[in-house]
Scaffold this motif. Structure first.
Motif, PDB file in Angstrom:
ATOM      1  N   SER A 119     -17.314 -16.046 -63.563  1.00 37.89           N
ATOM      2  CA  SER A 119     -17.325 -16.992 -62.459  1.00 37.89           C
ATOM      3  C   SER A 119     -15.912 -17.175 -61.916  1.00 37.89           C
ATOM      4  O   SER A 119     -14.977 -17.422 -62.684  1.00 37.89           O
ATOM      5  CB  SER A 119     -17.884 -18.339 -62.930  1.00 37.89           C
ATOM      6  OG  SER A 119     -17.752 -19.329 -61.926  1.00 37.89           O
ATOM      7  N   VAL A 120     -15.763 -17.019 -60.608  1.00 38.61           N
ATOM      8  CA  VAL A 120     -14.489 -17.275 -59.925  1.00 38.61           C
ATOM      9  C   VAL A 120     -14.701 -18.492 -59.031  1.00 38.61           C
ATOM     10  O   VAL A 120     -15.576 -18.478 -58.160  1.00 38.61           O
ATOM     11  CB  VAL A 120     -14.052 -16.061 -59.079  1.00 38.61           C
ATOM     12  CG1 VAL A 120     -12.712 -16.340 -58.401  1.00 38.61           C
ATOM     13  CG2 VAL A 120     -13.958 -14.813 -59.954  1.00 38.61           C
ATOM     14  N   SER A 121     -13.923 -19.545 -59.248  1.00 33.38           N
ATOM     15  CA  SER A 121     -14.185 -20.785 -58.525  1.00 33.38           C
ATOM     16  C   SER A 121     -12.920 -21.374 -57.927  1.00 33.38           C
ATOM     17  O   SER A 121     -11.811 -21.202 -58.451  1.00 33.38           O
ATOM     18  CB  SER A 121     -14.829 -21.820 -59.452  1.00 33.38           C
ATOM     19  OG  SER A 121     -13.939 -22.207 -60.472  1.00 33.38           O
ATOM     20  N   LEU A 138     -16.588 -24.447 -55.376  1.00 34.67           N
ATOM     21  CA  LEU A 138     -17.352 -23.338 -54.838  1.00 34.67           C
ATOM     22  C   LEU A 138     -17.139 -22.132 -55.739  1.00 34.67           C
ATOM     23  O   LEU A 138     -15.997 -21.837 -56.131  1.00 34.67           O
ATOM     24  CB  LEU A 138     -16.914 -23.020 -53.403  1.00 34.67           C
ATOM     25  CG  LEU A 138     -17.196 -24.106 -52.359  1.00 34.67           C
ATOM     26  CD1 LEU A 138     -16.687 -23.651 -50.985  1.00 34.67           C
ATOM     27  CD2 LEU A 138     -18.683 -24.421 -52.287  1.00 34.67           C
ATOM     28  N   LYS A 139     -18.218 -21.413 -56.062  1.00 36.95           N
ATOM     29  CA  LYS A 139     -18.144 -20.359 -57.065  1.00 36.95           C
ATOM     30  C   LYS A 139     -18.727 -19.041 -56.560  1.00 36.95           C
ATOM     31  O   LYS A 139     -19.708 -19.040 -55.814  1.00 36.95           O
ATOM     32  CB  LYS A 139     -18.898 -20.765 -58.342  1.00 36.95           C
ATOM     33  CG  LYS A 139     -18.297 -21.961 -59.058  1.00 36.95           C
ATOM     34  CD  LYS A 139     -19.026 -22.229 -60.363  1.00 36.95           C
ATOM     35  CE  LYS A 139     -18.322 -23.292 -61.169  1.00 36.95           C
ATOM     36  NZ  LYS A 139     -18.989 -23.534 -62.482  1.00 36.95           N
ATOM     37  N   MET A 140     -18.111 -17.956 -57.008  1.00 41.52           N
ATOM     38  CA  MET A 140     -18.691 -16.632 -56.833  1.00 41.52           C
ATOM     39  C   MET A 140     -18.921 -16.053 -58.224  1.00 41.52           C
ATOM     40  O   MET A 140     -18.034 -16.090 -59.080  1.00 41.52           O
ATOM     41  CB  MET A 140     -17.762 -15.715 -56.038  1.00 41.52           C
ATOM     42  CG  MET A 140     -18.346 -14.313 -55.832  1.00 41.52           C
ATOM     43  SD  MET A 140     -17.285 -13.226 -54.837  1.00 41.52           S
ATOM     44  CE  MET A 140     -15.958 -12.921 -56.008  1.00 41.52           C
ATOM     45  N   GLY A 210     -23.400 -13.318 -56.966  1.00 42.11           N
ATOM     46  CA  GLY A 210     -24.076 -14.594 -56.804  1.00 42.11           C
ATOM     47  C   GLY A 210     -23.111 -15.653 -56.328  1.00 42.11           C
ATOM     48  O   GLY A 210     -21.886 -15.449 -56.328  1.00 42.11           O
ATOM     49  N   PHE A 211     -23.649 -16.772 -55.922  1.00 44.05           N
ATOM     50  CA  PHE A 211     -22.834 -17.878 -55.425  1.00 44.05           C
ATOM     51  C   PHE A 211     -23.409 -19.187 -55.951  1.00 44.05           C
ATOM     52  O   PHE A 211     -24.613 -19.295 -56.205  1.00 44.05           O
ATOM     53  CB  PHE A 211     -22.811 -17.877 -53.897  1.00 44.05           C
ATOM     54  CG  PHE A 211     -22.208 -16.638 -53.303  1.00 44.05           C
ATOM     55  CD1 PHE A 211     -20.846 -16.519 -53.130  1.00 44.05           C
ATOM     56  CD2 PHE A 211     -23.026 -15.567 -52.942  1.00 44.05           C
ATOM     57  CE1 PHE A 211     -20.294 -15.367 -52.603  1.00 44.05           C
ATOM     58  CE2 PHE A 211     -22.488 -14.413 -52.404  1.00 44.05           C
ATOM     59  CZ  PHE A 211     -21.111 -14.313 -52.237  1.00 44.05           C
ATOM     60  N   GLY A 212     -22.536 -20.166 -56.108  1.00 38.51           N
ATOM     61  CA  GLY A 212     -22.977 -21.457 -56.603  1.00 38.51           C
ATOM     62  C   GLY A 212     -21.946 -22.530 -56.340  1.00 38.51           C
ATOM     63  O   GLY A 212     -20.920 -22.299 -55.693  1.00 38.51           O
ATOM     64  N   PHE A 213     -22.221 -23.716 -56.872  1.00 37.50           N
ATOM     65  CA  PHE A 213     -21.301 -24.828 -56.670  1.00 37.50           C
ATOM     66  C   PHE A 213     -21.444 -25.845 -57.798  1.00 37.50           C
ATOM     67  O   PHE A 213     -22.458 -25.884 -58.513  1.00 37.50           O
ATOM     68  CB  PHE A 213     -21.562 -25.504 -55.318  1.00 37.50           C
ATOM     69  CG  PHE A 213     -22.915 -26.155 -55.199  1.00 37.50           C
ATOM     70  CD1 PHE A 213     -23.127 -27.464 -55.598  1.00 37.50           C
ATOM     71  CD2 PHE A 213     -23.992 -25.430 -54.680  1.00 37.50           C
ATOM     72  CE1 PHE A 213     -24.375 -28.052 -55.496  1.00 37.50           C
ATOM     73  CE2 PHE A 213     -25.241 -26.026 -54.569  1.00 37.50           C
ATOM     74  CZ  PHE A 213     -25.436 -27.339 -54.984  1.00 37.50           C
ATOM     75  N   ASP A 214     -20.411 -26.664 -57.966  1.00 32.03           N
ATOM     76  CA  ASP A 214     -20.418 -27.835 -58.825  1.00 32.03           C
ATOM     77  C   ASP A 214     -20.145 -29.056 -57.954  1.00 32.03           C
ATOM     78  O   ASP A 214     -19.371 -28.981 -56.994  1.00 32.03           O
ATOM     79  CB  ASP A 214     -19.331 -27.774 -59.908  1.00 32.03           C
ATOM     80  CG  ASP A 214     -19.425 -26.532 -60.776  1.00 32.03           C
ATOM     81  OD1 ASP A 214     -20.527 -25.982 -60.895  1.00 32.03           O
ATOM     82  OD2 ASP A 214     -18.384 -26.143 -61.338  1.00 32.03           O
ATOM     83  N   VAL A 234     -24.941 -24.810 -60.081  1.00 34.55           N
ATOM     84  CA  VAL A 234     -26.138 -24.765 -59.236  1.00 34.55           C
ATOM     85  C   VAL A 234     -25.988 -23.559 -58.305  1.00 34.55           C
ATOM     86  O   VAL A 234     -25.127 -23.535 -57.428  1.00 34.55           O
ATOM     87  CB  VAL A 234     -26.277 -26.056 -58.408  1.00 34.55           C
ATOM     88  CG1 VAL A 234     -27.518 -25.982 -57.525  1.00 34.55           C
ATOM     89  CG2 VAL A 234     -26.325 -27.278 -59.315  1.00 34.55           C
ATOM     90  N   GLY A 235     -26.767 -22.518 -58.530  1.00 30.69           N
ATOM     91  CA  GLY A 235     -26.605 -21.323 -57.721  1.00 30.69           C
ATOM     92  C   GLY A 235     -27.504 -20.207 -58.199  1.00 30.69           C
ATOM     93  O   GLY A 235     -28.524 -20.434 -58.863  1.00 30.69           O
TER      94      GLY A 235
END
Length: 239
Positions: A119-121, A138-140, A210-214, A234-235
């Motif tokens: 995860s890269v955030s 924001l995460k990739m 993928g993508f996500g967020f906290d 969440v992603g």
């Protein structure tokens, strides 16, 4: 600021049973422990699981602009794994094949679920006032491996001093490094072969994106009490 590199965290949980169900105090010798396999079996459900989660911070840093705005950057590695097993598997270990005329479901439903990703955030948090702080990441995601059993039924039947096995297993996998092939040999047998490393590993490593967020917030009620709330990871990952 630069936090310590290699920060490590892990969590482990099981369904409906504890270590003390298997190892507990001896009923006669109070200063000794016993291996209570019968007690352990009585605590098992028909289907049980082990869950293991590991998170390792590979690199991170942060900085502030003014007194209220904070920015962070983080690279971390996560591994999540679940192993399911039936009570029948331990019945077989405890009682052996001394159960003629019976059947044992060694595995049923899902056997294993494993997700491995990096995860890269990039994050931002703001002090709204002296008590309230809110923030978001924001995460990739870069997926490394995903293994799951869509269907896994393994059954043993004991009858007339013979053991017959019936199985129905479907395994789904995705990883950018190794290729496995399942081929028939013409004699009704299936053979697994390792396709080895692909030449385009670097290209394939970017396919499982993928993508996500906290989201999070904390509120300081007083000097001794603080409330916090967070939604984490969440992603999705497109395997």
């Amino acid at each position: 600021y630069f936090p310590a590199l290699g920060k490590f965290g892990a969590n482990f949980n099981t369904s409906g049973f504890a270590w003390t169900d298997l190892v507990n105090q001896h009923p006669i010798y109070a200063d000794s422990l016993q291996l209570d396999f019968s007690g352990f079996l009585s605590k098992l459900d028909d289907n049980n699981y082990f869950d293991l989660g590991i998170n390792n911070n590979l690199f991170g840093f942060g900085f502030a602009i003014g007194n209220n705005n904070h920015f962070t950057f983080d690279i971390s590695h996560s591994l999540e794994m679940r192993l399911n097993f039936s009570k029948g598997l331990f019945d077989l270990i405890a009682n052996g094949t001394d159960c003629e005329g019976h059947a044992i479901d060694v595995f049923s439903d899902e056997i294993i679920g494993l997700t491995d990703y990096v995860s890269v955030s990039a994050g931002y948090s703001r002090d709204i006032n002296e008590k309230l702080t809110v923030g978001a990441n924001l995460k990739m995601y870069l997926g490394l491996a995903n293994i799951s059993t869509e269907r896994a039924d393994v059954r043993l039947d004991f009858n007339n001093e013979k053991i017959s096995t019936m199985s129905d297993i479907v395994i789904n996998t995705s990883n950018p490094y190794l290729r496995w092939n399942l081929t028939g040999n013409g004699a009704g047998e299936n053979i697994f072969s390792n396709g080895g490393f692909e030449n385009d590993v670097n290209f394939d490593a970017m396919k499982n994106l993928g993508f996500g967020f906290d989201l999070g917030a904390s509120y300081k009620l007083n000097d001794a009490m603080e409330f916090s709330f967070a939604l984490v990871d969440v992603g999705f990952i497109n395997w």
